[in-house]
Scaffold this motif. Structure first.
Motif, PDB file in Angstrom:
ATOM      1  N   THR A 437       0.786  -1.259   0.183  1.00 44.47           N
ATOM      2  CA  THR A 437      -0.050  -0.341   0.220  1.00 44.47           C
ATOM      3  C   THR A 437       1.011   1.522   0.212  1.00 44.47           C
ATOM      4  N   SER A 438       0.340   2.676   0.576  1.00 43.07           N
ATOM      5  CA  SER A 438       1.368   3.378   0.056  1.00 43.07           C
ATOM      6  C   SER A 438       2.188   3.931   1.213  1.00 43.07           C
ATOM      7  N   SER A 439       1.305   3.318   2.334  1.00 41.70           N
ATOM      8  CA  SER A 439       2.124   3.334   3.165  1.00 41.70           C
ATOM      9  C   SER A 439       2.875   2.353   3.698  1.00 41.70           C
ATOM     10  N   GLY A 440       2.853   1.070   2.663  1.00 41.80           N
ATOM     11  CA  GLY A 440       3.683   0.145   3.089  1.00 41.80           C
ATOM     12  C   GLY A 440       3.580  -1.475   2.758  1.00 41.80           C
ATOM     13  N   TRP A 441       3.768  -2.773   3.097  1.00 42.33           N
ATOM     14  CA  TRP A 441       3.096  -3.578   3.029  1.00 42.33           C
ATOM     15  C   TRP A 441       2.396  -4.166   4.729  1.00 42.33           C
ATOM     16  N   CYS A 442       1.365  -5.013   3.566  1.00 43.20           N
ATOM     17  CA  CYS A 442       0.574  -5.359   5.377  1.00 43.20           C
ATOM     18  C   CYS A 442      -0.010  -6.870   4.884  1.00 43.20           C
ATOM     19  N   ILE A 443      -0.743  -7.556   6.062  1.00 41.45           N
ATOM     20  CA  ILE A 443      -1.156  -9.433   6.077  1.00 41.45           C
ATOM     21  C   ILE A 443      -2.377  -8.766   5.269  1.00 41.45           C
ATOM     22  N   SER A 444      -2.552  -9.713   4.388  1.00 37.66           N
ATOM     23  CA  SER A 444      -4.225  -9.211   3.758  1.00 37.66           C
ATOM     24  C   SER A 444      -4.861 -10.758   3.858  1.00 37.66           C
ATOM     25  N   GLN A 445      -4.270 -11.735   4.066  1.00 39.88           N
ATOM     26  CA  GLN A 445      -4.594 -13.004   3.991  1.00 39.88           C
ATOM     27  C   GLN A 445      -3.537 -13.683   5.146  1.00 39.88           C
ATOM     28  N   LEU A 446      -3.975 -14.584   5.958  1.00 39.83           N
ATOM     29  CA  LEU A 446      -3.343 -15.430   7.030  1.00 39.83           C
ATOM     30  C   LEU A 446      -3.449 -16.931   7.161  1.00 39.83           C
ATOM     31  N   GLU A 447      -3.373 -18.015   6.521  1.00 36.56           N
ATOM     32  CA  GLU A 447      -3.691 -19.084   6.632  1.00 36.56           C
ATOM     33  C   GLU A 447      -2.441 -20.145   6.809  1.00 36.56           C
TER      34      GLU A 447
END
Length: 447
Positions: A437-447
Motif C-alpha cells: 500500500t501507499s504506507s507500506g506492506w501489510c498482511i491481507s490474508q493468513l492461512e
C-alpha cells in the motif's frame, strides 16, 4: 643669401640682420643653427628668407673677397709701362711673349679660384643644413640624405690642387662631410638591421600562421591538434610582437597581430570544447565500466546496484554535455540510447530487490513481534493488517522458538510467504499473503 648680424638682444632672444641685398631682416634664436657660439654683432652669415624674416641662419666661416683679390691681382698695362718704361722695353724685347702668357695664366687661375670658392660656399650651406644629430627613422629619407652628402663630397673632391686653387679650403669641408656621412651610414645600417629583423620575424610569423591554418582545416579535430594549432598562433603573434617597433612593416605587423589574435581566440574556444568532449566521454566510459563491475560483482546487493544506477545516470548526463561539432559528439549521441536501456533494466532489478527487502523486513518485524509475546493467542497490532477485521483470523501458539521462511514469491505490489513456526515441540506451516500500500506492506490474508 649672405649678410651680417647687426645686433642680437638676449633678453628678447631676437636680433636683426643686414642682407647683402641692403635689406634688413629680423630673426629669433630658434633660427640660429650654430651650436658652438651665440649670435653676435658683425658675424658674417648665410640664411634663407621669405622676404621679411631670416631662417636657417649659419655662420659664413670663410668667404672669398672678390674685390680685395681683384685689387691684389689687378694688372694695368699702361700704368706699368709709364712707370717702368725702360725695363718694360727690355722685358718686351726678351720676354714679352712669356710675360703675357703668365698674366693670362694668373687671371685664369684667379677666375677658377673664385668659382671653386663659390662651389665650397654653396656646399657648405647645404651640408650645414643637414642635422645628423636628429636623423629620421625612415630608411628612404636616410638614403636621400646620404646621397645628397655624397654628391657634395664629390663636388668638393673635384677641386684640384695647384697654385691659387681653393683645395685647402675644400679639405676642411670634406672632413665635415665625411663625418656626417659616417653618422648617416651608421644610422642607415642600424635601420637596415631593424628592417631585416622585422622581415625575418614577419616571415617566421607567416610560417607559423600557415601551419596553424592548415591544422585547423576540416574540423572536428582532437584536443592535441587544436593545442598544436593554438601553439602555432601564439608563436606567430610572439614573432610579430618582438619585431622592432620603428620598422617600416609596423603597420602590417599591427594588422596581423589583430587578425591572429582573433583566430587564436577561435582556436582556444574549439580546444576548450574538444577538451570538454574528451573529458566527458572518458569520464562517462569510466562510470559505465565501474557500474558494470558493481553489477557483476554484487548482483543481489541493493546498495551496489543503486550505486551502479547512479553511475549510469552520470555517464548519460556527461554524454549529453558533450559540445556539438567535436570529434566525440556523434559517438556520444549514439551511446545515450544504449546507456538509457541498460539503466532502465537495472532500475527494474533495483525495484525488485527493493520490494523484496521491504517485504522481508516486514515479515521479520512481524515474526519478531509475535515472538516477543509470552502468551497471547491473538495479534492486535493494527499495523500488520490491511483490514482491522483480519486480526481475528490470526492465531499462533505461544512461546515461538524459531521460524523459517520456506519459500516466497514477491511481485511489485503483492507477495506470498510460506513460513514454518516452531513452538516447543510443535511445528506448523503458515501462508501469509501481503499487499503493498501507499504506507507500506501489510498482511491481507493468513492461512
Amino acid at each position: 643669401m649672405k649678410g651680417v648680424i647687426l645686433g642680437y638682444f638676449e633678453e628678447k632672444n631676437s636680433g636683426y640682420i643686414s642682407g647683402d641685398d641692403n635689406n634688413r631682416y629680423e630673426f629669433t634664436i630658434e633660427d640660429w643653427k650654430e651650436k658652438e657660439r651665440n649670435p653676435e654683432k658683425g658675424i658674417r652669415i648665410v640664411f634663407v628668407t621669405d622676404g621679411k624674416k631670416a631662417n636657417d641662419i649659419y655662420e659664413l666661416k670663410f668667404e672669398l673677397n672678390l674685390e680685395k683679390d681683384q685689387k691684389k691681382f689687378n694688372f694695368s698695362l699702361p700704368d706699368f709701362l709709364n712707370q717702368n718704361n725702360k725695363l718694360i722695353k727690355q722685358v718686351l724685347l726678351f720676354g714679352g711673349i712669356s710675360l703675357i702668357s703668365i698674366g693670362l695664366i694668373t687671371l685664369t687661375l684667379f677666375f677658377l679660384r673664385s668659382k671653386q670658392i663659390e662651389k665650397i660656399e654653396a656646399s657648405q650651406v647645404i651640408v650645414e643644413s643637414i642635422n645628423t644629430d636628429y636623423l629620421s627613422n625612415n630608411i628612404e629619407e636616410i638614403k636621400e640624405i646620404k646621397s645628397k652628402l655624397e654628391k657634395e663630397l664629390n663636388e668638393i673632391k673635384s677641386i684640384p690642387t695647384y697654385p691659387m686653387s681653393a683645395y685647402d679650403q675644400g679639405q676642411e669641408l670634406i672632413s665635415i662631410i665625411n663625418e656626417k656621412i659616417n653618422q648617416v651610414t651608421e644610422k642607415e645600417n642600424a635601420l637596415i638591421e631593424l628592417e631585416k629583423q622585422a622581415k625575418d620575424n614577419f616571415s617566421l610569423s607567416m610560417k607559423s600562421a600557415t601551419k596553424a591554418t592548415e591544422m585547423a582545416k576540416n574540423p572536428p579535430h582532437s584536443a592535441e591538434v587544436w593545442q598544436q594549432a593554438k601553439t602555432e598562433w601564439e608563436s606567430a603573434i610572439d614573432y610579430l610582437k618582438s619585431a622592432p617597433e620603428n620598422a617600416s612593416l609596423q603597420k602590417d605587423i599591427k594588422e596581423k597581430i589583430d587578425t591572429y589574435t582573433t583566430r587564436l581566440k577561435m582556436v582556444e574556444e574549439r580546444l576548450k570544447q574538444q577538451q570538454t568532449a574528451e573529458n566527458n566521454f572518458k569520464s562517462a566510459i569510466n562510470n559505465v565500466n565501474s557500474a558494470i563491475h558493481l553489477t557483476k560483482s554484487y548482483p543481489d546487493s541493493l546498495s551496489s546496484l543503486q550505486e551502479s544506477a547512479q553511475k549510469w545516470e552520470t555517464a548519460i548526463s556527461l554524454l549529453y554535455k558533450i559540445p556539438t561539432g567535436t570529434t566525440l559528439s556523434e559517438e556520444g549521441k549514439k551511446k545515450i540510447p544504449e546507456y538509457k536501456k541498460n539503466l532502465s533494466a537495472l532500475k527494474s532489478k533495483i525495484n525488485q530487490l527493493d520490494n523484496q527487502d521491504k517485504a522481508n523486513s516486514f515479515i521479520e518485524d512481524f515474526m519478531t513481534t509475535i515472538s516477543s509475546y509470552s502468551y497471547k493467542p491473538f495479534i492486535d497490532d493494527a499495523k500488520y493488517w490491511c483490514s482491522s477485521m483480519l486480526n481475528s483470523q490470526s492465531s499462533f501458539e505461544t512461546s515461538i522458538d524459531n521460524h523459517v521462511i520456506l519459500w516466497r514469491k514477491i511481485n511489485p505490489n503483492s507477495a506470498v510467504y510460506r513460513i514454518r513456526i516452531e513452538t516447543g515441540y510443535t511445528v506448523n506451516d503458515y501462508t501469509i499473503n501481503l499487499n503493498k500500500t501507499s504506507s507500506g506492506w501489510c498482511i491481507s490474508q493468513l492461512e
